[in-house]
Design a protein around this motif. Sequence first.
Motif, mmCIF file in Angstrom:
data_model
loop_
_atom_site.group_PDB
_atom_site.id
_atom_site.type_symbol
_atom_site.label_atom_id
_atom_site.label_comp_id
_atom_site.label_asym_id
_atom_site.label_seq_id
_atom_site.Cartn_x
_atom_site.Cartn_y
_atom_site.Cartn_z
ATOM 1 N N UNK A 1 0.783 -1.396 -0.005
ATOM 2 C CA UNK A 1 -0.169 0.080 -0.116
ATOM 3 C C UNK A 1 0.840 1.060 0.134
ATOM 4 N N UNK A 2 1.751 1.225 0.855
ATOM 5 C CA UNK A 2 2.769 2.376 0.787
ATOM 6 C C UNK A 2 3.321 2.583 -0.314
ATOM 7 N N UNK A 3 3.932 1.548 -0.829
ATOM 8 C CA UNK A 3 4.706 1.821 -2.089
ATOM 9 C C UNK A 3 3.964 2.503 -3.395
ATOM 10 N N UNK A 4 2.447 1.967 -3.244
ATOM 11 C CA UNK A 4 1.601 2.472 -4.349
ATOM 12 C C UNK A 4 1.546 3.959 -3.950
ATOM 13 N N UNK A 5 1.262 4.240 -2.840
ATOM 14 C CA UNK A 5 1.263 5.511 -2.445
ATOM 15 C C UNK A 5 2.488 6.327 -2.883
ATOM 16 N N UNK A 6 3.638 5.911 -2.760
ATOM 17 C CA UNK A 6 4.828 6.507 -3.083
ATOM 18 C C UNK A 6 4.976 6.558 -4.544
ATOM 19 N N UNK A 7 4.335 5.865 -5.380
ATOM 20 C CA UNK A 7 4.651 5.723 -6.731
ATOM 21 C C UNK A 7 3.713 6.935 -7.172
ATOM 22 N N UNK A 8 2.622 6.988 -6.566
ATOM 23 C CA UNK A 8 1.678 8.362 -6.963
ATOM 24 C C UNK A 8 2.517 9.368 -6.696
ATOM 25 N N UNK A 9 3.249 9.609 -5.550
ATOM 26 C CA UNK A 9 3.813 10.676 -5.427
ATOM 27 C C UNK A 9 5.182 11.062 -6.149
ATOM 28 N N UNK A 10 5.677 10.073 -6.547
ATOM 29 C CA UNK A 10 6.752 10.409 -7.431
ATOM 30 C C UNK A 10 6.461 10.707 -8.791
ATOM 31 N N UNK A 11 5.038 10.293 -9.143
ATOM 32 C CA UNK A 11 4.941 10.630 -10.453
ATOM 33 C C UNK A 11 3.944 12.162 -10.349
ATOM 34 N N UNK A 12 3.773 12.615 -9.237
ATOM 35 C CA UNK A 12 3.202 13.743 -9.023
ATOM 36 C C UNK A 12 3.569 15.205 -9.571
ATOM 37 N N UNK A 13 2.966 16.098 -9.568
ATOM 38 C CA UNK A 13 3.489 17.365 -10.070
ATOM 39 C C UNK A 13 4.630 18.011 -9.092
ATOM 40 N N UNK A 14 4.155 17.738 -7.624
ATOM 41 C CA UNK A 14 5.036 18.150 -6.371
ATOM 42 C C UNK A 14 6.595 17.528 -6.847
ATOM 43 N N UNK A 15 6.686 16.115 -7.083
ATOM 44 C CA UNK A 15 7.888 15.718 -7.237
ATOM 45 C C UNK A 15 8.600 16.251 -8.533
ATOM 46 N N UNK A 16 7.896 16.660 -9.499
ATOM 47 C CA UNK A 16 8.555 16.982 -10.791
ATOM 48 C C UNK A 16 9.517 18.061 -10.376
ATOM 49 N N UNK A 17 9.519 19.009 -9.217
ATOM 50 C CA UNK A 17 10.303 20.021 -9.370
ATOM 51 C C UNK A 17 11.265 19.576 -8.191
ATOM 52 N N UNK A 18 12.647 19.698 -8.578
ATOM 53 C CA UNK A 18 13.797 19.288 -7.908
ATOM 54 C C UNK A 18 13.944 20.158 -6.596
ATOM 55 N N UNK A 19 13.151 21.511 -6.598
ATOM 56 C CA UNK A 19 12.896 21.929 -5.291
ATOM 57 C C UNK A 19 12.291 21.474 -4.282
ATOM 58 N N UNK A 20 11.571 20.528 -4.721
ATOM 59 C CA UNK A 20 10.532 19.828 -3.674
ATOM 60 C C UNK A 20 11.242 18.576 -3.306
ATOM 61 N N UNK A 21 12.400 18.673 -3.021
ATOM 62 C CA UNK A 21 13.188 17.374 -2.638
ATOM 63 C C UNK A 21 12.974 16.800 -1.431
ATOM 64 N N UNK A 22 12.203 17.568 -0.356
ATOM 65 C CA UNK A 22 11.804 16.994 0.757
ATOM 66 C C UNK A 22 10.485 16.060 0.793
ATOM 67 N N UNK A 23 9.926 16.404 -0.357
ATOM 68 C CA UNK A 23 8.626 15.684 -0.379
ATOM 69 C C UNK A 23 8.810 14.208 -1.113
ATOM 70 N N UNK A 24 10.209 14.166 -1.709
ATOM 71 C CA UNK A 24 10.472 13.030 -2.673
ATOM 72 C C UNK A 24 11.779 12.533 -2.301
#
Length: 687
Positions: free
Chosen positions: A568-591
């Motif tokens: 379940x967590x991995x699925x959640x993290x996969x979504x996170x990695x794909x999210x717009x938030x993680x597209x930006x290197x400035x948001x490294x703490x989220x990713x």
Amino acid sequence: MMLTKKMIEIRNILQNIDQAETLQLPSIVVIGSQSSGKSSVLEAIVGHEFLPKGTNMVTRRPIELTLFNTPGLAAEYGEFPSLGLGKITDFNQIQRTLTDLNLAVSDEECVSDEPIQLHIYSPNVPDLTLIDLPGYVQVASLDQPDSIKQKIHQLCEKYIQAPNVILAISAADVDLANSSALKASRRVDPRGERTIGVITKIDLVEPRRGAEILLNRNYPLQMGYVGVITKTPSNNGLFRRNSNVSSLIAENENSYFSVNEEFEVCTVGTIALKKKLMYVLEKTMASSLQPTADAIHQELEESAYQFKVEYNDRRLTPETYLASSVDSFKVNFKEFTQMFGREEVKELLRFELDQKILDLVAQRYWNKPISNLESIDEASRLIDRPVSELSTAAKDDVYWQRKLDLASSTLTKLGIGRMSTNLVIDSLMLNMDKLIATTNFTSHPFAHTAIRDAASSILNNRFYSTADQVENCIKPYKYEIDVEDREWEISREHSYKLLKEELRQCDTALNAMKKIIGGKKLNKVMTFVESSRNGSVMNLSEGTEAYGFSQALITRGREALFLRERSDIIKLRMVAVKSRQCKDKENKYYCPEVFLNVVADKLTQTAVLFLNVELLSDFYHNFPRELDKRFGQSLSKDRIEAFAKEDPKIKKHIELQQRKELLQLALEKVEGVIEMQKSRAREESEL
Ligand code: GDP
């Protein structure tokens, strides 16, 4: 006497040809009962005390004594060719070795018919071969096994067969009718054609009686009798040990025989005995030359035919076999070097670091906070917050910032230098084993070890400097990591793939469990475990088989629950990695997954650079040279032969070839001697 020398040489060649009992040139075998003076006679011939002595010291093995007349030799010496002890100039040492070899025959075995070979080189000995057999035992003593008499008898019987010459030793003070040696000789040589009688201890009987014995008319021998006085020097205290005794004995004999004119018509003295032996041996060997040549010829034809049929006459020596094995290994190694370079090392290291990242994020981010209270990072002293809160956390939340910094520094401080160097070394060693398996070396334990040693010596030599270099060069990443957009993007892709693979493995494991236990049943256990964990079911002590679940099943339930939560967590993290938030290197703490991947990528790039130069290139350059060194001149001939013969197929090939070559050599030599004899006969007839 050149003839005897050459024939002894041939005899020795023939001895090295296995299963070639039919190919033996005749020898002189020495028999006599115990205390007949047999040892004294042999020692008088050799000129040294060297035979085992002592109360009850019965010779238990035949001694094949080959004497090489070697003019101009500074120090006389003996050699045990099959023991590899080298030259022994101390005859006491020879005596001790013979004693040890005798004592090594067990009491059950009594006597062994495996001969001890002893070669003696001296200017004072004639060229001769003599086989000393155990003395006939008259009465077995208490501590000798009963069968000893019988066994010695059988052993002697084997050796006194034609065409060997029998040297039958009897003491003058014992009635010849009772001489064991003469009795034995008469059985196999009734006409006395190949027996020389030696009568020892002539000094113990009246000269007239002594002469009578020597002119023996009751037991006539065509080669006659020789009378000797061979009292061993140490026994009458006249002579020093280890000094040449032949001449002293000869003097002693001379002073006795010359004053007693009864002996004028007899053959007496050890000098006369030596001459007789040389003459007889040469004559006997000469007469068996042609039959031996014929036998060798026949054996040679058989071997040559077999060699042609089985090996198509392909020559194979241990040396050529070794050289071609090393060459083909080197060819395979060369191919390997082209397939295992920078890219492969990178992949290797990346894979390892990917696993470390997964461990890290699992340990630091993916925990279920409640159930893992103990594993809270002690150093940070922070309350563990669930990763699900991450995406909604404030951008300047110190908690997540510190968490990522810690995770990243764990990664950079892993000891990448040692880890990566070890990884490459292990992989190279593993590949060397695989290479060995595809070459001749696979059936050679010795070569296998030598190759591994060669590889590990080079690699271990480079270990510390490589590990240090790598560690030094990644040092900057321990303090600061700059990320480029492109790097971030690549890592994001990579992280996603990594998570996907991890998810697949989780699901596979869970499905496998379902298959074994049954989906429904497993679900029940999982629900049970989950609710008991949350406290809604009465807490169950370990081992209680409540609700019909065995302890083993409950354990499986826990594992399954873990896998499901992980998935379940991995699925959640996969979504996170794909999210717009993680597209930006400035948001490294989220990713954290993506950022750690960037770090791993940088570490890998830098490490590979140095691993390639410091370790791989160095190894690829030096390893073939090290092989040449280890398989080259440092190996002895025996070692190379032993190596080649480790492979039974090669052993057979080499042995057949060696046999063929030895037969060829022996035949050439025998024919040479026959030719020499013929021309000698021609010269004599012309005179
Ligand atoms: P083996 O058991 O047949 O080998 O006999 P040895 O050579 O050991 O001799 C047995 C004993 O006889 C020893 O004490 C020798 O010193 C002694 N002996 C050997 N040859 C003579 C000899 O010609 N005259 C005398 N008087 N004694 C001898």
